[in-house]
Every structure is written in structure tokens, then in C-alpha cells.
Design an enzyme around this catalytic site. Sequence first.
Site, PDB file in Angstrom:
ATOM      1  N   VAL A  92      43.283  36.733  45.564  1.00 51.02           N
ATOM      2  CA  VAL A  92      42.763  36.765  44.187  1.00 51.02           C
ATOM      3  C   VAL A  92      41.991  35.477  43.904  1.00 51.02           C
ATOM      4  O   VAL A  92      42.555  34.383  43.924  1.00 51.02           O
ATOM      5  CB  VAL A  92      43.922  36.915  43.177  1.00 51.02           C
ATOM      6  CG1 VAL A  92      43.383  36.875  41.758  1.00 51.02           C
ATOM      7  CG2 VAL A  92      44.682  38.198  43.435  1.00 51.02           C
ATOM      8  N   SER A  93      40.714  35.626  43.663  1.00 53.36           N
ATOM      9  CA  SER A  93      39.866  34.437  43.505  1.00 53.36           C
ATOM     10  C   SER A  93      38.782  34.689  42.476  1.00 53.36           C
ATOM     11  O   SER A  93      38.157  35.748  42.467  1.00 53.36           O
ATOM     12  CB  SER A  93      39.150  34.112  44.830  1.00 53.36           C
ATOM     13  OG  SER A  93      40.080  34.001  45.863  1.00 53.36           O
ATOM     14  N   GLY A 102      37.813  36.128  31.600  1.00 57.79           N
ATOM     15  CA  GLY A 102      38.496  37.427  31.620  1.00 57.79           C
ATOM     16  C   GLY A 102      38.294  38.201  32.920  1.00 57.79           C
ATOM     17  O   GLY A 102      38.629  39.391  32.992  1.00 57.79           O
ATOM     18  N   LEU A 104      39.772  37.675  35.933  1.00 59.48           N
ATOM     19  CA  LEU A 104      41.079  37.990  36.539  1.00 59.48           C
ATOM     20  C   LEU A 104      41.731  39.147  35.792  1.00 59.48           C
ATOM     21  O   LEU A 104      42.234  40.092  36.396  1.00 59.48           O
ATOM     22  CB  LEU A 104      41.998  36.761  36.516  1.00 59.48           C
ATOM     23  CG  LEU A 104      43.455  37.057  36.927  1.00 59.48           C
ATOM     24  CD1 LEU A 104      43.530  37.499  38.377  1.00 59.48           C
ATOM     25  CD2 LEU A 104      44.354  35.853  36.697  1.00 59.48           C
ATOM     26  N   TYR A 133      50.760  35.032  36.780  1.00 56.65           N
ATOM     27  CA  TYR A 133      51.015  36.476  36.866  1.00 56.65           C
ATOM     28  C   TYR A 133      52.105  36.996  35.951  1.00 56.65           C
ATOM     29  O   TYR A 133      52.262  38.207  35.819  1.00 56.65           O
ATOM     30  CB  TYR A 133      51.307  36.846  38.325  1.00 56.65           C
ATOM     31  CG  TYR A 133      50.086  36.664  39.189  1.00 56.65           C
ATOM     32  CD1 TYR A 133      49.062  37.610  39.163  1.00 56.65           C
ATOM     33  CD2 TYR A 133      49.924  35.547  39.975  1.00 56.65           C
ATOM     34  CE1 TYR A 133      47.913  37.438  39.908  1.00 56.65           C
ATOM     35  CE2 TYR A 133      48.777  35.360  40.733  1.00 56.65           C
ATOM     36  CZ  TYR A 133      47.782  36.312  40.696  1.00 56.65           C
ATOM     37  OH  TYR A 133      46.646  36.133  41.432  1.00 56.65           O
ATOM     38  N   PHE A 419      51.618  36.703  52.419  1.00 48.27           N
ATOM     39  CA  PHE A 419      50.324  37.382  52.454  1.00 48.27           C
ATOM     40  C   PHE A 419      49.473  36.922  51.295  1.00 48.27           C
ATOM     41  O   PHE A 419      49.966  36.275  50.387  1.00 48.27           O
ATOM     42  CB  PHE A 419      50.498  38.914  52.429  1.00 48.27           C
ATOM     43  CG  PHE A 419      51.334  39.429  51.286  1.00 48.27           C
ATOM     44  CD1 PHE A 419      50.759  39.726  50.053  1.00 48.27           C
ATOM     45  CD2 PHE A 419      52.722  39.586  51.423  1.00 48.27           C
ATOM     46  CE1 PHE A 419      51.527  40.188  48.998  1.00 48.27           C
ATOM     47  CE2 PHE A 419      53.493  40.058  50.370  1.00 48.27           C
ATOM     48  CZ  PHE A 419      52.894  40.352  49.161  1.00 48.27           C
TER      49      PHE A 419
HETATM   50  C1  LIG Z   1      43.676  31.940  38.716  1.00 47.85           C
HETATM   51  C2  LIG Z   1      42.275  32.540  38.593  1.00 47.85           C
HETATM   52  C3  LIG Z   1      42.192  33.774  39.473  1.00 47.85           C
HETATM   53  C4  LIG Z   1      42.079  32.926  37.110  1.00 47.85           C
HETATM   54  O1  LIG Z   1      40.842  33.638  36.962  1.00 47.85           O
HETATM   55  P1  LIG Z   1      40.083  33.717  35.552  1.00 47.85           P
HETATM   56  O2  LIG Z   1      39.033  34.754  35.659  1.00 47.85           O
HETATM   57  O3  LIG Z   1      39.700  32.365  35.138  1.00 47.85           O
HETATM   58  O4  LIG Z   1      41.266  34.234  34.596  1.00 47.85           O
HETATM   59  P2  LIG Z   1      41.074  35.030  33.218  1.00 47.85           P
HETATM   60  O5  LIG Z   1      39.954  34.406  32.431  1.00 47.85           O
HETATM   61  O6  LIG Z   1      40.963  36.492  33.447  1.00 47.85           O
HETATM   62  O7  LIG Z   1      42.454  34.710  32.532  1.00 47.85           O
HETATM   63  C5  LIG Z   1      43.416  35.699  32.315  1.00 47.85           C
HETATM   64  C6  LIG Z   1      44.610  35.027  31.673  1.00 47.85           C
HETATM   65  O8  LIG Z   1      45.277  34.222  32.655  1.00 47.85           O
HETATM   66  C7  LIG Z   1      45.404  32.871  32.185  1.00 47.85           C
HETATM   67  N1  LIG Z   1      45.272  32.003  33.347  1.00 47.85           N
HETATM   68  C8  LIG Z   1      44.244  31.941  34.199  1.00 47.85           C
HETATM   69  N2  LIG Z   1      44.488  31.024  35.140  1.00 47.85           N
HETATM   70  C9  LIG Z   1      45.694  30.491  34.881  1.00 47.85           C
HETATM   71  C10 LIG Z   1      46.478  29.486  35.484  1.00 47.85           C
HETATM   72  N3  LIG Z   1      46.068  28.842  36.585  1.00 47.85           N
HETATM   73  N4  LIG Z   1      47.678  29.199  34.944  1.00 47.85           N
HETATM   74  C11 LIG Z   1      48.115  29.832  33.830  1.00 47.85           C
HETATM   75  N5  LIG Z   1      47.396  30.800  33.206  1.00 47.85           N
HETATM   76  C12 LIG Z   1      46.210  31.110  33.724  1.00 47.85           C
HETATM   77  C13 LIG Z   1      44.274  32.710  31.189  1.00 47.85           C
HETATM   78  O9  LIG Z   1      44.547  31.680  30.267  1.00 47.85           O
HETATM   79  C14 LIG Z   1      44.227  34.078  30.537  1.00 47.85           C
HETATM   80  O10 LIG Z   1      45.270  34.188  29.587  1.00 47.85           O
HETATM   81  P3  LIG Z   1      45.094  35.089  28.256  1.00 47.85           P
HETATM   82  O11 LIG Z   1      44.385  36.348  28.664  1.00 47.85           O
HETATM   83  O12 LIG Z   1      46.487  35.310  27.805  1.00 47.85           O
HETATM   84  O13 LIG Z   1      44.274  34.271  27.348  1.00 47.85           O
HETATM   85  C15 LIG Z   1      41.163  31.543  38.990  1.00 47.85           C
HETATM   86  O14 LIG Z   1      41.251  30.396  38.166  1.00 47.85           O
HETATM   87  C16 LIG Z   1      41.247  31.123  40.436  1.00 47.85           C
HETATM   88  O15 LIG Z   1      40.615  31.724  41.276  1.00 47.85           O
HETATM   89  N6  LIG Z   1      42.055  30.063  40.736  1.00 47.85           N
HETATM   90  C17 LIG Z   1      42.214  29.527  42.066  1.00 47.85           C
HETATM   91  C18 LIG Z   1      42.813  30.510  43.051  1.00 47.85           C
HETATM   92  C19 LIG Z   1      44.133  31.079  42.603  1.00 47.85           C
HETATM   93  O16 LIG Z   1      45.029  30.384  42.168  1.00 47.85           O
HETATM   94  N7  LIG Z   1      44.256  32.401  42.718  1.00 47.85           N
HETATM   95  C20 LIG Z   1      45.462  33.110  42.426  1.00 47.85           C
HETATM   96  C21 LIG Z   1      46.037  33.487  43.748  1.00 47.85           C
HETATM   97  S1  LIG Z   1      47.743  33.841  43.757  1.00 47.85           S
END
Ligand SMILES: CC(C)(COP(=O)(O)OP(=O)(O)OC[C@H]1O[C@@H](n2cnc3c(N)ncnc32)[C@H](O)[C@@H]1OP(=O)(O)O)[C@@H](O)C(=O)NCCC(=O)NCCS
Length: 419
Positions: A92-93, A102, A104, A133, A419
Site C-alpha cells: 500500500v503506497s 483521500g 488511501l 488501518y 507480506f
Molecule cells: C499511509 C499512506 C498510504 C496514506 O495515504 P494517503 O492517501 O495520504 O491517505 P488518505 O488521505 O486516504 O488518508 C485516509 C485516512 O488515513 C489517515 N492517515 C493517513 N496516513 C496516516 C498515518 N501514517 N498515520 C495515521 N493516520 C493516517 C488520514 O489522516 C485519513 O484519515 P481521515 O480520513 O479520518 O481524515 C501514505 O502516506 C503512504 O504511502 N505512506 C508510506 C507507506 C506506508 O506506510 N504504507 C502503508 C503500508 S502498511
Amino acid sequence: MTTPDGYRLISTDRTRAQEILHVVSFAFAFTVPQREADFVERIYPWDAARGVEVLDPSKGAPGRLAGSHSSFRFRLAVPGSRTVPCAGLSWVSVHPGHRRRGILRAMIEDHFARSLERGEPVSALYASETQIYQRFGYGLAARGAVMELARGTELRDVEGADDLIVEIDSASIERHGDTVRAVQSRLTRPGSIVEFGDEVLEDVFLDLESEREGADELRIAIVRDGDEPLAWALLNRKGKWEMSGPDGKVTVKVWASADVRATARLARVLVDVDLMSKTAIDHVALDHEILHLLKDPRAAREAVLDNLWVRILDVPAALEGRGWAADCDVSVRITDAQVPANAATWRVEARDGGAVVTRTDQPADLAMDIQELAAAYLGGTSIATLARAGLVTEHTAGAVAALSRAMTSDLAPVSNIGF
Ligand SMILES: CC(C)(COP(=O)(O)OP(=O)(O)OC[C@H]1O[C@@H](n2cnc3c(N)ncnc32)[C@H](O)[C@@H]1OP(=O)(O)O)[C@@H](O)C(=O)NCCC(=O)NCCS
């Protein structure tokens, strides 16, 4: 489904492997040298690969990938020696240039809908950051330990262990993939991945030179009873020399054992590797028999970490798919912000190890969010504990105890495969 303005959800195929790697390496802060960059093509689960691409020029170059994810598809061991189809969400990236818009959230909604279409009642993942999550209903269903043992750590005798054969080799899917599959298929510990596609094997055996940090190539230790494989471990060794002599470290990245004799035999091999002074072993269940074989329980230096996070996507299918440790007849009101079909009161009638789960209009005996039901799903977190934490509400006296006893597992859950 709510895809943010200016973007669209798409399926991705192998032709986009390098674009995916670009997004993933930005998101997870790593760089893979060009000579190794084709690993994505091998290990990415292409049949469930999805992404979000830019549509509107105000968001970036149209057609450019802004986010990606996929899921490994496997059967997950659940309490009662049963298995259920599971979507192992991974990769997930979201590219940092498109974060917090939004994307993710859109990918998760898409993942839930597609997993349900494929008949997968649960999803599971390893979390990079634990707070991401929970808002999507994933509950902490398994914890695991990473433990470090000193060279020569003494173990209790297990009858028959010395009769087993140990084979040590450089790790290869061609030579050892079937052995890994055979042992995994015998695991009954909840959280184990017991049947899986080739991408899981590719992921498990992945050994990028650029990631070794001075350790040797990936090796495998296999324990057999004649021709029958009973245990395996993937490990590497990192040599180090101090003034007092060799001080290397063995790192056991993944391992599994289907038999206590094999556990004892394997452990003896792993804690007695020439030139190595310590052995780190990951994914140890918190009640694993290996901990009871240590003559000195303090010999293991342990750190407990979250292991598997589970999301129940289809309440009746998930609950009917697991085994039940005691009879019960309780009604549970579930709240679920993402999957409306789950948000209802469910009557759980467990009898003789199985359960029938049906919607009911009767008043609920208990109430909880889907996250808590997921945390209890593998039997490693009790409903009673969650109630004590204020996360489960009891409306009928005795309902917490009844459901708690019924959902418990003899073995603490853990997934040995990341994984
Ligand atoms: C984590 C990641 C996927 C989030 O993607 P994003 O498109 O910025 O997330 P969204 O804008 O859809 O956010 C969805 C919700 O998750 C929350 N959120 C996103 N990243 C978060 C984090 N690191 N910690 C806590 N909450 C987080 C947002 O605040 C949002 O909350 P809300 O809808 O209640 O306001 C992105 O920052 C990323 O790629 N990070 C590095 C890789 C990673 O950690 N991937 C997860 C693998 S397990």
C-alpha cells in the site's frame, strides 16, 4: 465509492511494474539498484493489483500513478484447525506528492469491495504504522515476538529429535518451494498462511543483494523425518570480528515447524552456527513450544510486536468459517463504518465446534465495533479483555463470558510469513 476528484481507480498489470516500484520506493523510502529492479514483476500479486492514477492536470501529469496496492490471496488458518480465504493487503503506497487527499481511503474501499467479490471474508495485513488501518476496521489479531538467543543456548531433550535429518543449502524456490508449501499446509496455528500462490513464495524467498547489509545470501535449513519435511527456516549470517574473536549474528527471517521434534532439532542447529555468537528469530508465537524447550527461560531476549491485523469483511462467512471452543447463543450488535452489510445485530449460535450466524431483530446481548470482533477473530485477544478495556459493551449479564469462551483458541495466533 469515493475516489478523490481528479483521480481514478484502475487495475495495474506487469507493464506498469516500474511505475509501481517508483511509487512504492517513494512511499517506503528505499532505492533499488537498476540491476535488481525487475523483482517487482516476480513478487507482485498481479491478479489483484490496483492503483490510482492522475486524471486532471491540476493534480499532476495525467496517467501518472499516484498510489498502488495489491493483495496476496491465501488461505488463513483460524481457530479449530480450519482455514478461510484471505486477502493479504500489501504494497500500500501513495506517492508523497499526492498524500492526504483521500487516495488511501479510496484504495481501501476498492480493496474491500473486490475482496468480497472474490469470496474472501477476511483481509489481513502487516502495518507499517499501527494507526493507519484501525480507522478502516482492522483489529490487532496476533502479536508475535522477535527473540535473540546466545550461541549454545541449552534446550530440553525431545525424544526422537536427534533422529531427524537436517539439510542446509542456499535458498532456492526451485529446490525448496515444495518443502515450504508442504510444511505450511500442516500448520494449524491461527494466523498461519497455509495455502498460497507463487507470489507468496517469491516474496518469502526474496533476497535482494542491495538489502543484505553485509550478510551472506539467503540460506535454508530443512528438518526431515526421512523424506517427510517437518520444519524449515530461511536465514542469513552476518560476520563480525571483535578483539575477543568472532561475534557474528544469525538472522532467521522466516521459519515454521509442524512437529515439536523438528522444532527442537531446528533450534539446536540455529543456535550453534560457527563464528556466530547470537541468533535472532522472528515471528515467534507468544506461547510457542520453543519457549518451553529453553532450559533457562531467561535465555531468550524478547521483544513483542504487533504481528497480524485482521479485517472482517463478511461477518457471517468469517464467523462460520472458524472453529468455536465452546457452545454459546448470543446476539452481537456490530458497527461498521465501511461495510454497511456488516452493521447489524448477529445471532451467533455455536455448537459442537461450529457456528451458525444469522441476522436478528432481537435486542443485542453485546455490542462492539467490527475492529474489536476482528481483534478477537483468531482467538488471541479475548472478548473479556476487550470488555475490560471498555471496547465491548455487555447488555445481558454473562454474554461477555459466553462469547469469550467460545472464541478462544488453544494456540496463540501468529503469522510466520510476513507480506
Ligand atoms: C499511509 C499512506 C498510504 C496514506 O495515504 P494517503 O492517501 O495520504 O491517505 P488518505 O488521505 O486516504 O488518508 C485516509 C485516512 O488515513 C489517515 N492517515 C493517513 N496516513 C496516516 C498515518 N501514517 N498515520 C495515521 N493516520 C493516517 C488520514 O489522516 C485519513 O484519515 P481521515 O480520513 O479520518 O481524515 C501514505 O502516506 C503512504 O504511502 N505512506 C508510506 C507507506 C506506508 O506506510 N504504507 C502503508 C503500508 S502498511
